[in-house]
Scaffold this motif. Sequence first.
Motif, PDB file in Angstrom:
ATOM      1  N   THR A   1      50.549 -16.719   5.981  1.00 16.78           N
ATOM      2  CA  THR A   1      50.375 -17.847   6.902  1.00 16.78           C
ATOM      3  C   THR A   1      48.915 -18.245   7.016  1.00 16.78           C
ATOM      4  OG1 THR A   1      52.250 -17.024   8.193  1.00 16.78           O
ATOM      5  CG2 THR A   1      50.829 -18.680   9.223  1.00 16.78           C
ATOM      6  N   LEU A   2      48.616 -19.512   6.803  1.00 17.80           N
ATOM      7  CA  LEU A   2      47.261 -20.024   6.952  1.00 17.80           C
ATOM      8  C   LEU A   2      46.990 -20.318   8.421  1.00 17.80           C
ATOM      9  CD1 LEU A   2      47.093 -22.493   3.921  1.00 17.80           C
ATOM     10  CD2 LEU A   2      46.077 -20.204   4.090  1.00 17.80           C
ATOM     11  N   HIS A   3      45.867 -19.812   8.918  1.00 14.88           N
ATOM     12  CA  HIS A   3      45.578 -19.966  10.337  1.00 14.88           C
ATOM     13  C   HIS A   3      44.084 -19.795  10.590  1.00 14.88           C
ATOM     14  CE1 HIS A   3      45.780 -15.633   9.734  1.00 14.88           C
ATOM     15  NE2 HIS A   3      45.035 -15.522  10.812  1.00 14.88           N
ATOM     16  N   ARG A   4      43.677 -20.137  11.795  1.00 14.22           N
ATOM     17  CA  ARG A   4      42.347 -19.778  12.274  1.00 14.22           C
ATOM     18  C   ARG A   4      42.409 -19.680  13.797  1.00 14.22           C
ATOM     19  NH1 ARG A   4      38.442 -25.011  11.066  1.00 14.22           N
ATOM     20  NH2 ARG A   4      39.755 -26.637  11.994  1.00 14.22           N
ATOM     21  N   ALA A   5      41.448 -18.944  14.369  1.00 11.43           N
ATOM     22  CA  ALA A   5      41.447 -18.708  15.806  1.00 11.43           C
ATOM     23  C   ALA A   5      40.033 -18.872  16.344  1.00 11.43           C
ATOM     24  CB  ALA A   5      41.966 -17.306  16.113  1.00 11.43           C
ATOM     25  N   TRP A   6      39.947 -19.172  17.627  1.00 13.93           N
ATOM     26  CA  TRP A   6      38.644 -19.238  18.271  1.00 13.93           C
ATOM     27  C   TRP A   6      38.811 -19.020  19.767  1.00 13.93           C
ATOM     28  CZ3 TRP A   6      41.398 -23.543  17.021  1.00 13.93           C
ATOM     29  CH2 TRP A   6      41.521 -24.547  17.978  1.00 13.93           C
ATOM     30  N   CYS A   7      37.690 -18.674  20.397  1.00 16.95           N
ATOM     31  CA  CYS A   7      37.647 -18.389  21.827  1.00 16.95           C
ATOM     32  C   CYS A   7      36.779 -19.442  22.504  1.00 16.95           C
ATOM     33  CB  CYS A   7      37.062 -16.989  22.041  1.00 16.95           C
ATOM     34  SG  CYS A   7      36.722 -16.592  23.761  1.00 16.95           S
ATOM     35  N   ASP A   8      37.246 -19.971  23.651  1.00 24.05           N
ATOM     36  CA  ASP A   8      36.469 -20.982  24.372  1.00 24.05           C
ATOM     37  C   ASP A   8      36.217 -20.579  25.827  1.00 24.05           C
ATOM     38  OD1 ASP A   8      38.980 -21.256  25.444  1.00 24.05           O
ATOM     39  OD2 ASP A   8      39.047 -23.444  25.326  1.00 24.05           O
ATOM     40  N   THR A   9      36.324 -19.294  26.131  1.00 25.90           N
ATOM     41  CA  THR A   9      36.165 -18.836  27.504  1.00 25.90           C
ATOM     42  C   THR A   9      34.695 -18.565  27.831  1.00 25.90           C
ATOM     43  OG1 THR A   9      36.621 -16.579  26.742  1.00 25.90           O
ATOM     44  CG2 THR A   9      38.464 -17.840  27.644  1.00 25.90           C
ATOM     45  N   GLU A  10      34.364 -18.637  29.111  1.00 26.41           N
ATOM     46  CA  GLU A  10      33.001 -18.353  29.538  1.00 26.41           C
ATOM     47  C   GLU A  10      32.716 -16.857  29.517  1.00 26.41           C
ATOM     48  OE1 GLU A  10      32.283 -20.112  33.316  1.00 26.41           O
ATOM     49  OE2 GLU A  10      32.545 -22.183  32.596  1.00 26.41           O
ATOM     50  N   GLY A  11      33.725 -16.048  29.772  1.00 28.32           N
ATOM     51  CA  GLY A  11      33.575 -14.602  29.701  1.00 28.32           C
ATOM     52  C   GLY A  11      34.165 -14.060  28.424  1.00 28.32           C
ATOM     53  N   PRO A  12      34.038 -12.756  28.170  1.00 26.14           N
ATOM     54  CA  PRO A  12      34.561 -12.151  26.939  1.00 26.14           C
ATOM     55  C   PRO A  12      36.080 -12.250  26.857  1.00 26.14           C
ATOM     56  CG  PRO A  12      33.000 -10.685  28.032  1.00 26.14           C
ATOM     57  CD  PRO A  12      33.312 -11.776  28.998  1.00 26.14           C
ATOM     58  N   THR A  13      36.573 -12.381  25.644  1.00 26.36           N
ATOM     59  CA  THR A  13      38.006 -12.311  25.364  1.00 26.36           C
ATOM     60  C   THR A  13      38.262 -11.071  24.510  1.00 26.36           C
ATOM     61  OG1 THR A  13      38.553 -14.658  25.574  1.00 26.36           O
ATOM     62  CG2 THR A  13      39.869 -13.389  24.031  1.00 26.36           C
ATOM     63  N   VAL A  14      39.302 -10.333  24.837  1.00 29.59           N
ATOM     64  CA  VAL A  14      39.639  -9.105  24.121  1.00 29.59           C
ATOM     65  C   VAL A  14      41.047  -9.241  23.556  1.00 29.59           C
ATOM     66  CG1 VAL A  14      39.979  -6.599  24.289  1.00 29.59           C
ATOM     67  CG2 VAL A  14      38.193  -7.722  25.652  1.00 29.59           C
ATOM     68  N   THR A  15      41.203  -8.947  22.277  1.00 23.31           N
ATOM     69  CA  THR A  15      42.527  -8.930  21.671  1.00 23.31           C
ATOM     70  C   THR A  15      42.744  -7.598  20.962  1.00 23.31           C
ATOM     71  OG1 THR A  15      41.741  -9.950  19.595  1.00 23.31           O
ATOM     72  CG2 THR A  15      42.524 -11.424  21.323  1.00 23.31           C
ATOM     73  N   LEU A  16      43.996  -7.161  20.950  1.00 27.66           N
ATOM     74  CA  LEU A  16      44.394  -5.999  20.160  1.00 27.66           C
ATOM     75  C   LEU A  16      45.023  -6.539  18.892  1.00 27.66           C
ATOM     76  CD1 LEU A  16      44.642  -2.893  20.075  1.00 27.66           C
ATOM     77  CD2 LEU A  16      46.944  -3.163  21.024  1.00 27.66           C
ATOM     78  N   PHE A  17      44.498  -6.135  17.748  1.00 28.72           N
ATOM     79  CA  PHE A  17      44.846  -6.769  16.476  1.00 28.72           C
ATOM     80  C   PHE A  17      45.362  -5.719  15.501  1.00 28.72           C
ATOM     81  CE2 PHE A  17      43.915  -8.510  12.269  1.00 28.72           C
ATOM     82  CZ  PHE A  17      44.343  -9.818  12.391  1.00 28.72           C
ATOM     83  N   LEU A  18      46.518  -5.999  14.910  1.00 31.18           N
ATOM     84  CA  LEU A  18      47.150  -5.066  13.965  1.00 31.18           C
ATOM     85  C   LEU A  18      47.387  -5.747  12.638  1.00 31.18           C
ATOM     86  CD1 LEU A  18      48.770  -2.414  13.293  1.00 31.18           C
ATOM     87  CD2 LEU A  18      50.784  -3.595  14.220  1.00 31.18           C
ATOM     88  N   GLU A  19      46.974  -5.106  11.556  1.00 34.29           N
ATOM     89  CA  GLU A  19      47.391  -5.482  10.205  1.00 34.29           C
ATOM     90  C   GLU A  19      48.277  -4.363   9.681  1.00 34.29           C
ATOM     91  OE1 GLU A  19      44.795  -8.100   7.506  1.00 34.29           O
ATOM     92  OE2 GLU A  19      43.362  -6.763   8.479  1.00 34.29           O
ATOM     93  N   THR A  20      49.446  -4.731   9.154  1.00 29.25           N
ATOM     94  CA  THR A  20      50.416  -3.714   8.780  1.00 29.25           C
ATOM     95  C   THR A  20      51.260  -4.174   7.603  1.00 29.25           C
ATOM     96  OG1 THR A  20      52.388  -2.513   9.539  1.00 29.25           O
ATOM     97  CG2 THR A  20      51.967  -4.631  10.569  1.00 29.25           C
ATOM     98  N   GLY A  21      51.570  -3.246   6.708  1.00 27.02           N
ATOM     99  CA  GLY A  21      52.439  -3.575   5.585  1.00 27.02           C
ATOM    100  C   GLY A  21      52.185  -2.678   4.404  1.00 27.02           C
ATOM    101  N   SER A  22      53.260  -2.291   3.731  1.00 25.77           N
ATOM    102  CA  SER A  22      53.126  -1.459   2.537  1.00 25.77           C
ATOM    103  C   SER A  22      52.819  -2.290   1.296  1.00 25.77           C
ATOM    104  CB  SER A  22      54.412  -0.654   2.312  1.00 25.77           C
ATOM    105  OG  SER A  22      55.529  -1.522   2.197  1.00 25.77           O
TER     106      SER A  22
END
Length: 252
Positions: free
Chosen positions: A188-209
Amino acid sequence: MGGRQVLAARRLLAETLDGTLPERDHVAAAYAVVDELGSPDRLLELIVELACGEGDPEAAARLSYRHVLGFDKLLLVDAGPQHMLRAHVWHAGVGGAGREDIHNHRSTLASHVVRGRLWTELYEEVPEGRDEERAGARGGGIAAARFEESLAEGSADWLLAPAGPARLRLTHLGQYAAGSTYALPAHTLHRAWCDTEGPTVTLFLETGSQRRRHTDVFTPGGSHAGAVLKVPMDVPGYLESLSSLADLLRSP
Protein backbone atom coordinates in the motif's frame (compact mmCIF):
# COMPACT_ATOMS: atom_id res chain seq x y z
CA MET A 1 16.29 -12.34 27.73
CA GLY A 2 13.82 -9.80 29.01
CA GLY A 3 11.41 -8.80 31.74
CA ARG A 4 7.77 -9.73 32.10
CA GLN A 5 6.39 -7.17 29.65
CA VAL A 6 9.07 -7.87 27.02
CA LEU A 7 8.39 -11.60 27.18
CA ALA A 8 4.61 -11.03 27.07
CA ALA A 9 4.95 -8.86 23.94
CA ARG A 10 7.14 -11.47 22.26
CA ARG A 11 4.64 -14.20 23.11
CA LEU A 12 1.70 -12.18 21.77
CA LEU A 13 3.54 -11.51 18.50
CA ALA A 14 4.51 -15.17 18.09
CA GLU A 15 1.08 -16.58 18.93
CA THR A 16 -1.00 -14.08 16.93
CA LEU A 17 1.18 -13.65 13.85
CA ASP A 18 2.36 -17.13 12.90
CA GLY A 19 3.29 -16.37 9.29
CA THR A 20 0.80 -18.77 7.71
CA LEU A 21 -2.22 -16.45 7.64
CA PRO A 22 -3.62 -15.11 4.35
CA GLU A 23 -2.75 -11.45 3.79
CA ARG A 24 -6.14 -10.07 4.85
CA ASP A 25 -6.12 -12.08 8.07
CA HIS A 26 -2.48 -11.15 8.74
CA VAL A 27 -3.31 -7.44 8.43
CA ALA A 28 -6.25 -7.88 10.82
CA ALA A 29 -4.05 -9.76 13.30
CA ALA A 30 -1.38 -7.04 13.15
CA TYR A 31 -4.11 -4.47 13.85
CA ALA A 32 -5.25 -6.44 16.91
CA VAL A 33 -1.70 -6.79 18.28
CA VAL A 34 -0.78 -3.08 18.20
CA ASP A 35 -4.25 -2.14 19.45
CA GLU A 36 -3.64 -4.36 22.49
CA LEU A 37 0.01 -3.47 23.12
CA GLY A 38 -0.65 0.23 22.49
CA SER A 39 -3.01 0.70 25.43
CA PRO A 40 -1.36 3.49 27.49
CA ASP A 41 -0.91 1.48 30.71
CA ARG A 42 0.49 -1.61 29.01
CA LEU A 43 2.83 0.35 26.74
CA LEU A 44 4.08 2.41 29.70
CA GLU A 45 4.97 -0.78 31.59
CA LEU A 46 6.88 -2.07 28.55
CA ILE A 47 8.75 1.24 28.07
CA VAL A 48 9.69 1.47 31.76
CA GLU A 49 10.99 -2.10 31.69
CA LEU A 50 13.11 -1.43 28.60
CA ALA A 51 14.40 1.89 30.02
CA CYS A 52 15.74 -0.11 32.97
CA GLY A 53 17.88 -2.18 30.60
CA GLU A 54 15.68 -5.23 30.03
CA GLY A 55 15.83 -6.94 26.66
CA ASP A 56 18.96 -6.26 24.62
CA PRO A 57 19.60 -2.49 24.78
CA GLU A 58 22.81 -2.65 22.73
CA ALA A 59 21.10 -4.38 19.80
CA ALA A 60 18.01 -2.18 20.12
CA ALA A 61 20.08 1.02 20.14
CA ARG A 62 21.81 -0.01 16.90
CA LEU A 63 18.37 -0.15 15.23
CA SER A 64 17.04 3.08 16.76
CA TYR A 65 17.64 6.52 15.28
CA ARG A 66 16.26 9.99 14.59
CA HIS A 67 14.43 9.99 11.26
CA VAL A 68 15.14 12.80 8.79
CA LEU A 69 11.54 13.99 9.21
CA GLY A 70 12.12 14.78 12.88
CA PHE A 71 10.73 11.77 14.73
CA ASP A 72 12.51 9.14 16.81
CA LYS A 73 12.28 5.47 15.82
CA LEU A 74 12.87 3.46 19.00
CA LEU A 75 13.08 -0.31 18.65
CA LEU A 76 11.16 -2.00 21.45
CA VAL A 77 10.96 -5.68 20.44
CA ASP A 78 12.94 -7.40 17.69
CA ALA A 79 11.21 -10.76 17.41
CA GLY A 80 13.46 -12.39 14.86
CA PRO A 81 13.18 -11.72 11.14
CA GLN A 82 9.37 -11.53 11.14
CA HIS A 83 8.36 -8.87 13.68
CA MET A 84 9.76 -5.42 14.54
CA LEU A 85 7.87 -3.40 17.15
CA ARG A 86 8.86 0.25 17.51
CA ALA A 87 7.73 3.44 19.18
CA HIS A 88 7.65 6.49 16.91
CA VAL A 89 7.91 9.80 18.76
CA TRP A 90 6.99 12.74 16.54
CA HIS A 91 8.49 15.99 17.86
CA ALA A 92 6.42 18.99 16.83
CA GLY A 93 8.50 21.70 15.16
CA VAL A 94 11.82 19.83 15.38
CA GLY A 95 13.81 19.94 12.17
CA GLY A 96 11.55 17.73 10.10
CA ALA A 97 11.04 18.03 6.37
CA GLY A 98 7.23 17.94 6.53
CA ARG A 99 5.35 14.98 5.12
CA GLU A 100 7.06 11.71 4.30
CA ASP A 101 7.73 10.67 0.76
CA ILE A 102 4.95 8.42 -0.52
CA HIS A 103 6.12 4.85 0.00
CA ASN A 104 5.22 1.26 0.75
CA HIS A 105 6.87 -1.30 3.05
CA ARG A 106 8.62 -4.66 2.91
CA SER A 107 5.93 -6.29 5.03
CA THR A 108 2.54 -5.70 6.64
CA LEU A 109 2.41 -2.68 8.95
CA ALA A 110 0.13 -1.59 11.77
CA SER A 111 0.18 1.63 13.78
CA HIS A 112 -1.61 2.66 16.98
CA VAL A 113 -1.73 6.34 17.96
CA VAL A 114 -0.94 6.42 21.67
CA ARG A 115 -0.79 10.19 22.12
CA GLY A 116 -1.40 13.17 19.85
CA ARG A 117 -2.70 12.91 16.29
CA LEU A 118 -1.51 11.63 12.92
CA TRP A 119 -2.67 12.25 9.36
CA THR A 120 -2.27 9.61 6.67
CA GLU A 121 -2.81 9.60 2.92
CA LEU A 122 -3.23 6.51 0.73
CA TYR A 123 -2.35 6.54 -2.97
CA GLU A 124 -2.54 4.35 -6.04
CA GLU A 125 -0.32 4.51 -9.10
CA VAL A 126 -2.01 5.39 -12.41
CA PRO A 127 -0.90 2.66 -14.87
CA GLU A 128 1.07 3.71 -17.95
CA GLY A 129 -0.79 3.57 -21.23
CA ARG A 130 -4.22 4.37 -19.79
CA ASP A 131 -4.44 7.83 -21.27
CA GLU A 132 -7.92 8.64 -20.02
CA GLU A 133 -6.94 7.80 -16.44
CA ARG A 134 -3.69 9.72 -16.67
CA ALA A 135 -5.56 12.70 -18.04
CA GLY A 136 -7.99 12.52 -15.15
CA ALA A 137 -5.17 12.15 -12.65
CA ARG A 138 -3.60 15.39 -13.87
CA GLY A 139 -6.52 17.24 -12.35
CA GLY A 140 -6.51 15.54 -8.94
CA GLY A 141 -3.28 13.54 -8.90
CA ILE A 142 0.40 14.33 -8.67
CA ALA A 143 3.48 13.71 -10.79
CA ALA A 144 6.35 12.07 -8.92
CA ALA A 145 9.76 10.53 -9.41
CA ARG A 146 9.89 6.85 -8.53
CA PHE A 147 12.77 5.19 -6.68
CA GLU A 148 13.47 1.63 -5.59
CA GLU A 149 14.70 1.63 -2.00
CA SER A 150 16.92 -1.10 -0.60
CA LEU A 151 19.31 -1.50 2.31
CA ALA A 152 23.04 -1.04 1.88
CA GLU A 153 25.20 -4.08 2.53
CA GLY A 154 27.08 -3.80 5.79
CA SER A 155 24.92 -0.95 7.13
CA ALA A 156 21.31 0.04 7.71
CA ASP A 157 21.47 3.00 5.31
CA TRP A 158 18.80 3.36 2.64
CA LEU A 159 19.86 3.22 -1.01
CA LEU A 160 17.56 4.91 -3.52
CA ALA A 161 17.82 3.94 -7.20
CA PRO A 162 15.88 6.07 -9.75
CA ALA A 163 13.11 4.07 -11.47
CA GLY A 164 11.50 6.64 -13.76
CA PRO A 165 8.53 9.02 -13.59
CA ALA A 166 5.12 8.14 -12.19
CA ARG A 167 1.73 9.66 -11.55
CA LEU A 168 -0.22 8.95 -8.39
CA ARG A 169 -3.81 9.41 -7.35
CA LEU A 170 -4.93 10.12 -3.78
CA THR A 171 -7.49 7.53 -2.65
CA HIS A 172 -7.89 8.24 1.07
CA LEU A 173 -7.15 10.94 3.63
CA GLY A 174 -7.52 10.01 7.28
CA GLN A 175 -6.95 11.66 10.64
CA TYR A 176 -6.11 9.36 13.56
CA ALA A 177 -6.48 10.64 17.11
CA ALA A 178 -5.15 9.00 20.26
CA GLY A 179 -6.61 5.51 20.62
CA SER A 180 -6.92 4.97 16.85
CA THR A 181 -5.33 2.07 14.97
CA TYR A 182 -4.78 1.32 11.31
CA ALA A 183 -3.08 -1.52 9.43
CA LEU A 184 -1.99 -1.82 5.80
CA PRO A 185 -0.69 -4.52 3.46
CA ALA A 186 2.97 -4.14 2.50
CA HIS A 187 2.33 -2.88 -1.04
CA THR A 188 0.00 0.00 0.00
CA LEU A 189 1.32 3.42 -0.99
CA HIS A 190 0.95 5.93 1.81
CA ARG A 191 2.50 8.75 3.78
CA ALA A 192 1.93 10.17 7.25
CA TRP A 193 2.58 13.39 9.11
CA CYS A 194 1.96 15.02 12.47
CA ASP A 195 0.43 18.50 12.89
CA THR A 196 0.09 18.69 16.67
CA GLU A 197 1.68 21.32 18.89
CA GLY A 198 2.85 18.67 21.35
CA PRO A 199 4.57 15.32 20.70
CA THR A 200 2.69 12.50 19.00
CA VAL A 201 3.52 8.90 19.92
CA THR A 202 2.64 5.85 17.83
CA LEU A 203 3.30 2.16 18.34
CA PHE A 204 4.42 0.77 14.99
CA LEU A 205 4.69 -2.87 13.91
CA GLU A 206 6.17 -4.37 10.75
CA THR A 207 5.40 -8.06 10.45
CA GLY A 208 5.51 -10.83 7.88
CA SER A 209 7.44 -13.90 6.83
CA GLN A 210 7.41 -12.83 3.16
CA ARG A 211 9.44 -9.62 3.15
CA ARG A 212 9.77 -7.75 -0.14
CA ARG A 213 13.31 -7.23 -1.45
CA HIS A 214 12.80 -3.51 -1.95
CA THR A 215 10.21 -0.82 -1.37
CA ASP A 216 8.91 1.87 -3.72
CA VAL A 217 9.41 5.54 -2.88
CA PHE A 218 7.70 8.36 -4.77
CA THR A 219 8.99 11.89 -4.40
CA PRO A 220 6.67 14.64 -5.68
CA GLY A 221 9.63 17.03 -5.71
CA GLY A 222 11.26 14.86 -8.37
CA SER A 223 14.70 14.35 -6.82
CA HIS A 224 16.29 12.43 -3.98
CA ALA A 225 19.71 11.68 -2.60
CA GLY A 226 21.18 8.39 -3.74
CA ALA A 227 21.56 7.28 -0.13
CA VAL A 228 19.99 8.35 3.14
CA LEU A 229 22.16 7.71 6.16
CA LYS A 230 20.88 6.26 9.41
CA VAL A 231 22.81 7.31 12.50
CA PRO A 232 22.11 4.76 15.23
CA MET A 233 21.70 5.77 18.84
CA ASP A 234 24.22 4.78 21.46
CA VAL A 235 22.98 2.84 24.47
CA PRO A 236 22.85 5.82 26.89
CA GLY A 237 20.95 7.89 24.30
CA TYR A 238 18.54 5.03 23.65
CA LEU A 239 17.80 4.47 27.34
CA GLU A 240 17.41 8.20 27.90
CA SER A 241 14.95 8.40 25.00
CA LEU A 242 12.93 5.57 26.54
CA SER A 243 12.91 7.30 29.93
CA SER A 244 11.72 10.54 28.30
CA LEU A 245 9.01 8.59 26.48
CA ALA A 246 7.88 7.03 29.77
CA ASP A 247 7.63 10.51 31.31
CA LEU A 248 5.61 11.68 28.32
CA LEU A 249 3.20 8.75 28.62
CA ARG A 250 2.71 9.52 32.33
CA SER A 251 1.85 13.17 31.69
CA PRO A 252 -1.77 14.31 31.19
